[in-house]
Design a protein around this motif. Structure first.
Motif, short mmCIF file in Angstrom:
data_model
loop_
_atom_site.label_atom_id
_atom_site.label_comp_id
_atom_site.label_asym_id
_atom_site.label_seq_id
_atom_site.Cartn_x
_atom_site.Cartn_y
_atom_site.Cartn_z
N ALA A 84 0.82 -1.21 0.00
CA ALA A 84 0.00 0.00 0.00
C ALA A 84 0.86 1.27 0.00
N GLY A 85 2.15 1.10 -0.20
CA GLY A 85 3.06 2.24 -0.21
C GLY A 85 3.43 2.75 1.16
N GLY A 86 3.18 1.94 2.20
CA GLY A 86 3.47 2.35 3.57
C GLY A 86 4.75 1.74 4.10
N GLU A 87 5.13 2.14 5.28
CA GLU A 87 6.34 1.66 5.93
C GLU A 87 6.03 0.38 6.71
N ALA A 88 6.85 -0.64 6.51
CA ALA A 88 6.62 -1.92 7.17
C ALA A 88 6.83 -1.85 8.68
N HIS A 89 7.83 -1.10 9.11
CA HIS A 89 8.06 -0.93 10.54
C HIS A 89 7.08 0.10 11.11
N GLN A 90 6.43 -0.25 12.19
CA GLN A 90 5.49 0.66 12.83
C GLN A 90 5.76 0.68 14.33
N ALA A 91 5.68 1.88 14.91
CA ALA A 91 5.96 2.01 16.34
C ALA A 91 5.19 3.19 16.92
N THR A 92 4.72 3.02 18.15
CA THR A 92 4.08 4.08 18.92
C THR A 92 4.65 4.05 20.32
N ILE A 93 5.01 5.21 20.84
CA ILE A 93 5.67 5.30 22.14
C ILE A 93 4.82 6.14 23.09
N MET A 94 4.69 5.68 24.34
CA MET A 94 3.92 6.40 25.33
C MET A 94 4.74 6.61 26.60
N LEU A 95 4.74 7.86 27.08
CA LEU A 95 5.29 8.17 28.39
C LEU A 95 4.14 8.21 29.39
N ILE A 96 4.38 7.67 30.59
CA ILE A 96 3.35 7.57 31.62
C ILE A 96 3.86 8.19 32.91
N ASP A 97 2.99 8.90 33.61
CA ASP A 97 3.33 9.46 34.92
C ASP A 97 3.36 8.31 35.92
N PRO A 98 4.54 7.97 36.48
CA PRO A 98 4.61 6.81 37.38
C PRO A 98 3.88 7.04 38.70
N ARG A 99 3.57 8.29 39.02
CA ARG A 99 2.87 8.57 40.27
C ARG A 99 1.38 8.27 40.17
N THR A 100 0.83 8.37 38.96
CA THR A 100 -0.61 8.22 38.79
C THR A 100 -1.02 7.17 37.77
N GLY A 101 -0.08 6.78 36.89
CA GLY A 101 -0.42 5.86 35.82
C GLY A 101 -1.08 6.53 34.63
N ARG A 102 -1.19 7.85 34.66
CA ARG A 102 -1.84 8.57 33.58
C ARG A 102 -0.86 8.83 32.43
N PRO A 103 -1.32 8.76 31.16
CA PRO A 103 -0.42 9.03 30.03
C PRO A 103 -0.06 10.50 29.95
N LEU A 104 1.20 10.77 29.63
CA LEU A 104 1.69 12.14 29.47
C LEU A 104 1.87 12.49 28.00
N CYS A 105 2.35 11.53 27.21
CA CYS A 105 2.70 11.81 25.83
C CYS A 105 2.54 10.54 25.00
N VAL A 106 1.95 10.69 23.83
CA VAL A 106 1.91 9.62 22.84
C VAL A 106 2.60 10.14 21.60
N ALA A 107 3.62 9.42 21.15
CA ALA A 107 4.43 9.89 20.03
C ALA A 107 4.51 8.83 18.94
N ASP A 108 4.42 9.26 17.69
CA ASP A 108 4.71 8.38 16.58
C ASP A 108 6.16 7.90 16.74
N GLY A 109 6.34 6.58 16.74
CA GLY A 109 7.65 6.05 17.07
C GLY A 109 8.51 5.62 15.89
N ASN A 110 8.02 5.79 14.67
CA ASN A 110 8.79 5.30 13.52
C ASN A 110 10.12 6.02 13.38
#
Length: 327
Positions: A84-110
């Motif tokens: 489909a003309g896309g990249e075979a490697h796919q990645a998503t990265i998430m940072l989490i606040d360890p004090r609360t378990g709440r997500p801080l950042c979601v980043a495209d990881g490719n």
């Protein structure tokens, strides 16, 4: 911050590309190696599973308790994307606040994965390859191969010539054009042929960055003094290096338990090896004839320190989509 004031920063492909700077990535990855070597951080058990359609899905996670850094990368390889003309490697990265378990950042990881892996490879070259290395052979011309050559040329200014090897021996003009102004670059031929062996034999540095499951060249082709960054073996059953080579070499890994499970060291469980981060405090003494190998499986800490850098920079420069995430 009150619960209803919580925010989540979304960094898509374009935001990540705007923030990634090679020097900053190298610094972040170097910090990850140092934290790992000092055992100031943890690498949690790896998830790496095959899916229908030849896809591979994995999760790499970890934390640095003293820095309140916690998160994970969900990533893998979906070869069908190429149709489909896309990249075979796919990645998503998430940072989490360890004090609360709440997500801080979601980043495209490719792009992050490409950059942090290439940066790790560059650090490996600086710590293990001969400083006078002039000849480089790279297997592969994809995203990872391009990133590793880019960072290698910066890490070893002595490099003058790059030979590249493709799976079918076909020339890749776009790959050549990318580096033509910085070095002499030429196609060597196809993997698993006499041409590939000749390219390896003529090289000071070899980088293997393919999705292959069999050796790319002959063990006898590797001459004394060569350094190898082995990138592609990241799943059980995968390999790029020939049988018998690990036994002749001094081997380092980013994380030994992980490398013995999914890296080249899965083919040499009992062989002596060390972790690259240890060399930051006590550099290796390299004899002229040593063959050295950096078995690169990639660790979560590299992703987390890199994305934390992007997160802080994005907040400071109002980049990305900062959305309400109340709880």
């Amino acid at each position: 911050m009150r619960n209803n004031d919580a925010r989540l920063l979304m960094l898509d492909r374009d935001a990540v590309a705007a923030l990634l700077q090679p020097d900053d990535v190298r610094a972040a990855v170097r910090e990850a190696f140092a934290l790992h070597a000092a055992r100031s951080a943890r690498v949690f058990p790896l998830v790496r599973e095959e899916l229908p359609g030849s896809a591979i899905f994995g999760i790499k996670s970890g934390d640095v308790p003293s820095q309140e850094l916690l998160g994970f990368k969900a990533a893998g390889f979906w070869p069908g994307n190429r149709e489909a003309g896309g990249e075979a490697h796919q990645a998503t990265i998430m940072l989490i606040d360890p004090r609360t378990g709440r997500p801080l950042c979601v980043a495209d990881g490719n792009a992050v994965t490409t950059a942090r892996t290439a940066a790790a490879g560059a650090i490996g070259l600086q710590l293990l390859a001969r400083a006078d290395s002039e000849q480089l052979c790279v297997f592969g011309t994809g995203v990872q191969a391009r990133g590793h050559v880019e960072y290698a040329l910066h890490a070893l200014p002595s490099l003058k010539r790059v030979r590249y090897v493709t799976s079918d021996g076909r020339q890749e003009p776009a790959f050549e054009a990318r580096f033509a102004r910085r070095c002499d670059i030429a196609l060597a031929g196809a993997a698993r042929t006499a041409a590939a062996d000749a390219a390896v034999a003529a090289s000071d540095v070899v980088i293997t960055a393919t999705p292959g499951r069999e050796a790319l060249f002959s063990a006898d082709a590797v001459r004394a003094g060569t350094h190898i960054n082995a990138v592609g073996a990241d799943t059980q059953g995968k390999r790029e290096l020939p049988a018998g080579l690990l036994e002749r070499a001094r081997v380092w890994a980013d994380d030994l338990p992980q490398a013995r499970r999914i890296g080249e060291l899965q083919w040499g469980h009992e062989l002596p090896a060390a972790e690259l981060g240890e060399l930051l405090a006590a550099p290796a003494v390299r004899a002229p004839g040593d063959i050295t190998i950096f078995d690169m499986t990639g660790i979560a800490l590299q992703d987390l320190t890199t994305v934390r850098m992007l997160y802080e920079r994005a907040l400071a420069n109002n980049i990305g989509q900062n959305i309400a995430w109340p709880w």
